[in-house]
Design a protein around this motif. Sequence first.
Motif, PDB file in Angstrom:
ATOM      1  N   ILE A 250      -0.761  -4.453  11.759  1.00 22.05           N
ATOM      2  CA  ILE A 250      -1.751  -3.860  10.874  1.00 22.05           C
ATOM      3  C   ILE A 250      -2.884  -4.874  10.678  1.00 22.05           C
ATOM      4  O   ILE A 250      -2.716  -6.057  10.968  1.00 22.05           O
ATOM      5  N   ASP A 251      -4.005  -4.397  10.193  1.00 26.45           N
ATOM      6  CA  ASP A 251      -5.106  -5.264   9.789  1.00 26.45           C
ATOM      7  C   ASP A 251      -5.226  -5.096   8.281  1.00 26.45           C
ATOM      8  O   ASP A 251      -5.708  -4.068   7.793  1.00 26.45           O
ATOM      9  N   ALA A 252      -4.751  -6.076   7.537  1.00 28.36           N
ATOM     10  CA  ALA A 252      -4.654  -5.960   6.077  1.00 28.36           C
ATOM     11  C   ALA A 252      -6.021  -5.790   5.419  1.00 28.36           C
ATOM     12  O   ALA A 252      -6.152  -5.023   4.454  1.00 28.36           O
ATOM     13  N   ASP A 253      -7.026  -6.471   5.910  1.00 26.89           N
ATOM     14  CA  ASP A 253      -8.354  -6.355   5.306  1.00 26.89           C
ATOM     15  C   ASP A 253      -8.936  -4.957   5.513  1.00 26.89           C
ATOM     16  O   ASP A 253      -9.494  -4.361   4.589  1.00 26.89           O
ATOM     17  N   ARG A 254      -8.787  -4.434   6.713  1.00 26.20           N
ATOM     18  CA  ARG A 254      -9.257  -3.063   6.980  1.00 26.20           C
ATOM     19  C   ARG A 254      -8.470  -2.050   6.148  1.00 26.20           C
ATOM     20  O   ARG A 254      -9.026  -1.095   5.644  1.00 26.20           O
TER      21      ARG A 254
ATOM     22  N   MET B 275     -10.195   2.161  12.181  1.00 22.99           N
ATOM     23  CA  MET B 275     -10.883   1.537  11.049  1.00 22.99           C
ATOM     24  C   MET B 275     -10.029   1.507   9.784  1.00 22.99           C
ATOM     25  O   MET B 275     -10.286   0.706   8.891  1.00 22.99           O
ATOM     26  N   ASP B 276      -8.987   2.337   9.701  1.00 20.56           N
ATOM     27  CA  ASP B 276      -8.125   2.311   8.511  1.00 20.56           C
ATOM     28  C   ASP B 276      -7.185   1.107   8.513  1.00 20.56           C
ATOM     29  O   ASP B 276      -6.500   0.842   7.525  1.00 20.56           O
ATOM     30  N   GLY B 277      -7.142   0.371   9.617  1.00 20.41           N
ATOM     31  CA  GLY B 277      -6.345  -0.848   9.691  1.00 20.41           C
ATOM     32  C   GLY B 277      -4.862  -0.642   9.912  1.00 20.41           C
ATOM     33  O   GLY B 277      -4.098  -1.607   9.972  1.00 20.41           O
ATOM     34  N   ILE B 278      -4.454   0.610  10.058  1.00 22.36           N
ATOM     35  CA  ILE B 278      -3.028   0.877  10.179  1.00 22.36           C
ATOM     36  C   ILE B 278      -2.696   1.840  11.328  1.00 22.36           C
ATOM     37  O   ILE B 278      -1.638   1.768  11.916  1.00 22.36           O
TER      38      ILE B 278
ATOM     39  N   CYS C  47      -5.593  -7.815  -7.621  1.00 25.88           N
ATOM     40  CA  CYS C  47      -4.786  -8.547  -8.610  1.00 25.88           C
ATOM     41  C   CYS C  47      -3.310  -8.216  -8.412  1.00 25.88           C
ATOM     42  O   CYS C  47      -2.462  -9.111  -8.375  1.00 25.88           O
ATOM     43  N   TRP C  48      -2.986  -6.932  -8.281  1.00 22.31           N
ATOM     44  CA  TRP C  48      -1.598  -6.509  -8.081  1.00 22.31           C
ATOM     45  C   TRP C  48      -1.027  -7.104  -6.789  1.00 22.31           C
ATOM     46  O   TRP C  48       0.151  -7.458  -6.720  1.00 22.31           O
ATOM     47  N   LEU C  49      -1.889  -7.253  -5.791  1.00 29.51           N
ATOM     48  CA  LEU C  49      -1.462  -7.833  -4.516  1.00 29.51           C
ATOM     49  C   LEU C  49      -1.305  -9.349  -4.586  1.00 29.51           C
ATOM     50  O   LEU C  49      -0.924  -9.975  -3.614  1.00 29.51           O
ATOM     51  N   GLY C  50      -1.607  -9.927  -5.736  1.00 30.73           N
ATOM     52  CA  GLY C  50      -1.484 -11.376  -5.877  1.00 30.73           C
ATOM     53  C   GLY C  50      -2.750 -12.112  -5.494  1.00 30.73           C
ATOM     54  O   GLY C  50      -2.700 -13.310  -5.224  1.00 30.73           O
ATOM     55  N   GLY C  51      -3.864 -11.398  -5.425  1.00 32.05           N
ATOM     56  CA  GLY C  51      -5.147 -12.036  -5.152  1.00 32.05           C
ATOM     57  C   GLY C  51      -5.552 -12.045  -3.697  1.00 32.05           C
ATOM     58  O   GLY C  51      -6.616 -12.554  -3.355  1.00 32.05           O
ATOM     59  N   SER C  52      -4.714 -11.508  -2.811  1.00 33.52           N
ATOM     60  CA  SER C  52      -5.006 -11.570  -1.383  1.00 33.52           C
ATOM     61  C   SER C  52      -4.387 -10.382  -0.662  1.00 33.52           C
ATOM     62  O   SER C  52      -3.308  -9.907  -1.034  1.00 33.52           O
ATOM     63  N   THR C  53      -5.048  -9.953   0.398  1.00 33.65           N
ATOM     64  CA  THR C  53      -4.493  -8.869   1.217  1.00 33.65           C
ATOM     65  C   THR C  53      -3.310  -9.342   2.062  1.00 33.65           C
ATOM     66  O   THR C  53      -2.641  -8.527   2.687  1.00 33.65           O
ATOM     67  N   VAL C  54      -3.037 -10.628   2.049  1.00 37.43           N
ATOM     68  CA  VAL C  54      -1.892 -11.165   2.808  1.00 37.43           C
ATOM     69  C   VAL C  54      -0.591 -10.489   2.362  1.00 37.43           C
ATOM     70  O   VAL C  54       0.326 -10.298   3.162  1.00 37.43           O
ATOM     71  N   ARG C  55      -0.520 -10.097   1.095  1.00 40.81           N
ATOM     72  CA  ARG C  55       0.702  -9.423   0.629  1.00 40.81           C
ATOM     73  C   ARG C  55       0.963  -8.137   1.418  1.00 40.81           C
ATOM     74  O   ARG C  55       2.116  -7.784   1.662  1.00 40.81           O
ATOM     75  N   LEU C  56      -0.095  -7.448   1.812  1.00 45.98           N
ATOM     76  CA  LEU C  56       0.078  -6.250   2.647  1.00 45.98           C
ATOM     77  C   LEU C  56       0.757  -6.611   3.964  1.00 45.98           C
ATOM     78  O   LEU C  56       1.659  -5.905   4.422  1.00 45.98           O
TER      79      LEU C  56
ATOM     80  N   ALA D   6      -9.667  -2.102   2.615  1.00 40.00           N
ATOM     81  CA  ALA D   6     -10.948  -1.389   2.521  1.00 40.00           C
ATOM     82  C   ALA D   6     -10.721   0.120   2.559  1.00 40.00           C
ATOM     83  O   ALA D   6     -11.375   0.880   1.824  1.00 40.00           O
ATOM     84  N   PHE D   7      -9.771   0.550   3.380  1.00 40.42           N
ATOM     85  CA  PHE D   7      -9.488   1.984   3.512  1.00 40.42           C
ATOM     86  C   PHE D   7      -8.871   2.545   2.228  1.00 40.42           C
ATOM     87  O   PHE D   7      -9.285   3.596   1.743  1.00 40.42           O
ATOM     88  N   ILE D   8      -7.872   1.862   1.693  1.00 41.38           N
ATOM     89  CA  ILE D   8      -7.184   2.412   0.515  1.00 41.38           C
ATOM     90  C   ILE D   8      -8.039   2.321  -0.745  1.00 41.38           C
ATOM     91  O   ILE D   8      -7.784   3.042  -1.708  1.00 41.38           O
ATOM     92  N   THR D   9      -9.055   1.467  -0.731  1.00 39.23           N
ATOM     93  CA  THR D   9      -9.903   1.324  -1.913  1.00 39.23           C
ATOM     94  C   THR D   9     -11.261   2.008  -1.739  1.00 39.23           C
ATOM     95  O   THR D   9     -12.112   1.887  -2.622  1.00 39.23           O
ATOM     96  N   ARG D  10     -11.444   2.713  -0.637  1.00 35.01           N
ATOM     97  CA  ARG D  10     -12.722   3.400  -0.433  1.00 35.01           C
ATOM     98  C   ARG D  10     -12.941   4.383  -1.591  1.00 35.01           C
ATOM     99  O   ARG D  10     -12.022   5.058  -2.029  1.00 35.01           O
ATOM    100  N   GLY D  11     -14.150   4.433  -2.071  1.00 34.33           N
ATOM    101  CA  GLY D  11     -14.480   5.336  -3.172  1.00 34.33           C
ATOM    102  C   GLY D  11     -14.086   4.819  -4.548  1.00 34.33           C
ATOM    103  O   GLY D  11     -14.348   5.472  -5.552  1.00 34.33           O
TER     104      GLY D  11
END
Length: 163
Positions: free
Chosen positions: A63-67, A136-139, A86-95, A70-75
């Motif tokens: 997966i591409d965590a940053d993409r 582009m959704d990263g997944i 914040c829930w992810l611990g401050g980084s997309t690395v948790r994904l 961006a996809f899950i937070t669109r809108g």
Amino acid sequence: MDKIHVIYPANGLCYDWKSIAANPYAEHHPQVELMAYKAQYINMIAQARTCGQEPILTSLPIIDADRYFAFITRGMTLQERKNILCWLGGSTVRLLNIHALYNLSLFRIASNHCVHIIDVTSPMLSRLNQTELLEMDGISLSSLGQSVVDAEIQRTIAQGTTA
């Protein structure tokens, strides 16, 4: 014994993102919890063997965590995106870590239940430009990503070897 390719389309990354955005300090669970994910695979392995078939698992694609973020937070508003981060611990690395946890569980299941597993993750990780393997959704796999997965499955089957 006939072989059957067992795939369960879950990776632990399907959450109620709107709920997390609204309350990042609450407890949130994925749609498919890790224990249920494992149980589903173990059940499918048992069912295949009951039917006289030998199951073969496939590891999860990258997966591409940053993409994906961006996809899950669109809108969403900036504050909602910050809340999810914040829930992810401050980084997309948790994904990536959640995804890796589900992927590693497949290898453990395969080992514990003497099931072959085709590693499609490694050929994807070894590519220089991994972003071209995903939409582009990263997944979701791009056509090139699907080709890499298909090629690895065919290569492994042709060699008659699985991990």
